[in-house]
Design a protein around this motif. Structure first.
Motif, short mmCIF file in Angstrom:
data_model
loop_
_atom_site.label_atom_id
_atom_site.label_comp_id
_atom_site.label_asym_id
_atom_site.label_seq_id
_atom_site.Cartn_x
_atom_site.Cartn_y
_atom_site.Cartn_z
N UNK A 113 -6.49 7.78 13.23
CA UNK A 113 -7.09 6.53 12.91
C UNK A 113 -8.19 6.68 11.72
N UNK A 114 -8.84 7.73 11.94
CA UNK A 114 -9.78 8.07 10.88
C UNK A 114 -9.36 8.18 9.43
N UNK A 115 -8.26 8.97 9.54
CA UNK A 115 -7.24 9.16 8.21
C UNK A 115 -6.82 7.83 7.83
N UNK A 116 -6.11 6.85 8.58
CA UNK A 116 -5.54 5.76 8.18
C UNK A 116 -6.71 4.92 7.67
N UNK A 117 -8.13 4.84 8.21
CA UNK A 117 -9.17 4.08 7.71
C UNK A 117 -9.41 4.69 6.25
N UNK A 118 -9.69 6.06 6.10
CA UNK A 118 -9.95 6.57 4.63
C UNK A 118 -8.81 6.02 3.50
N UNK A 119 -7.54 6.19 3.92
CA UNK A 119 -6.72 5.94 3.02
C UNK A 119 -6.51 4.29 2.88
N UNK A 120 -7.06 3.47 3.70
CA UNK A 120 -7.05 2.02 3.35
C UNK A 120 -7.75 1.43 2.38
N UNK A 121 -8.92 2.48 2.04
CA UNK A 121 -9.78 2.05 0.90
C UNK A 121 -9.47 2.58 -0.32
#
Length: 310
Positions: A142-150
């Motif tokens: 989830x943290x990785x997905x959040x970073x990739x969404x930016x």
């Protein structure tokens, strides 16, 4: 050795260890099949030779530079190409050739820093999440997905805004931005092998998670990760040039190809030729990393999987 790849210790059965995937990976390279395929790829070999030359220049650029890259001579400002200054001088009278050679070391240092940070953060966490799964792996994902969404550049600028401009801070920001792609690749590779028979055998023999990751999971993920690291190096060069162009990368008196492009852009109408040398070096180096990555991927895929070679 049994069909499951177990090497028994006759003196102590509990010390029986699975045949290491790391050993199989090294054995695959020693058979030279991937190397033969890579050598047959002419564009990849040309790119490799170019990259070796760039790293040599990065290591010895200041020694072979014809002049001090920071020595100013305002009386010789924006001088054209001549026998004394092969690429001319900039607005402060500094030799462009000397600055181009000196900038190679800073640019390659930026690549090492950014790719190193991305690898240290992304690869171990990805392998761990793919092996153990559960809530810990889900949280990291989830943290990785959040970073990739930016937006990557915006995220990097925000990080630099917190810690301040400079080469190290800029490359740490870029490495953090690139880490999620390595994380997803490492996790996918770990999940694909986590249910294999030899992994279950290693667990049954009491092999710890650390040894599983290092000796069995990582070698099976090594091929795609090496290719991704090659592509990431090209991304790091473009990112460093972009941040330095904005004034958020290297700070004077340091210089990089990106900062040289910025300085040349300020004088684009009076001396448009100044932008050519650093821009060409950026393009050629990024193209070389990309082409070599393609060749490396083709060679590793053409040699077959590690497990199939045994």
């Amino acid at each position: 050795m049994s069909e499951t790849g177990i090497v028994a210790d006759p003196d102590n059965p509990r010390r029986a260890t699975p045949f290491s995937s790391r050993s199989r990976f090294i054995h695959t390279l020693r058979t030279s099949r991937p190397l033969r395929l890579l050598r047959r790829n002419i564009p990849a070999m040309i790119s490799l030779v170019f990259l070796v030359l760039v790293f040599l220049v990065a290591g010895f650029g200041t020694m072979i530079a014809p002049d001090d890259p920071n020595a100013q001579n305002l009386g010789n400002s924006l001088a054209g190409i001549s026998g004394e200054h092969w690429l001319g001088t900039d607005v402060y009278g500094r030799d462009v050739m000397s600055r181009l050679l000196a900038s190679a070391s800073v640019t390659m240092l930026a690549v090492v820093q950014a790719v190193g940070v991305a690898a240290v953060i992304g690869i171990p966490t990805g392998l761990f999440a793919g092996l153990v799964r559960g809530w810990a792996g889900g949280l990291i994902s989830r943290i990785s997905d959040a970073l990739q969404s930016l937006p990557p550049l915006i995220l990097a600028i925000a990080i630099i805004g917190i810690f301040g401009p400079g080469l190290t801070n800029a490359m740490m920001a870029i490495g953090l931005v690139m880490a999620p792609s390595l994380y997803r690749l490492a996790r996918g590779a770990a999940e694909s092998v986590s249910t294999e028979t030899y992994i279950e055998a290693a667990r049954a023999l009491g092999c710890g998670k650390g040894r599983l990751l290092w000796s069995h999971v990582l070698p099976n993920a090594a091929s795609p990760l090496l290719v991704q690291l090659s592509f990431s190096a090209g991304v790091a060069i473009v990112a460093e040039a972009s941040l330095s162009f904005l004034g958020l990368g290297v700070q004077p008196p340091q210089t990089s190809w990106g900062s040289m492009v910025r300085e040349a852009f300020d004088n684009i109408y009076t001396a448009p030729e100044l932008i050519a040398a650093p821009a060409i070096m950026i393009v050629l180096t990024v193209l070389a990393f990309s082409t070599f990555g393609d060749g490396l991927r083709d060679a590793l895929e053409g040699s077959g999987s590690i497990s199939n070679d045994e």
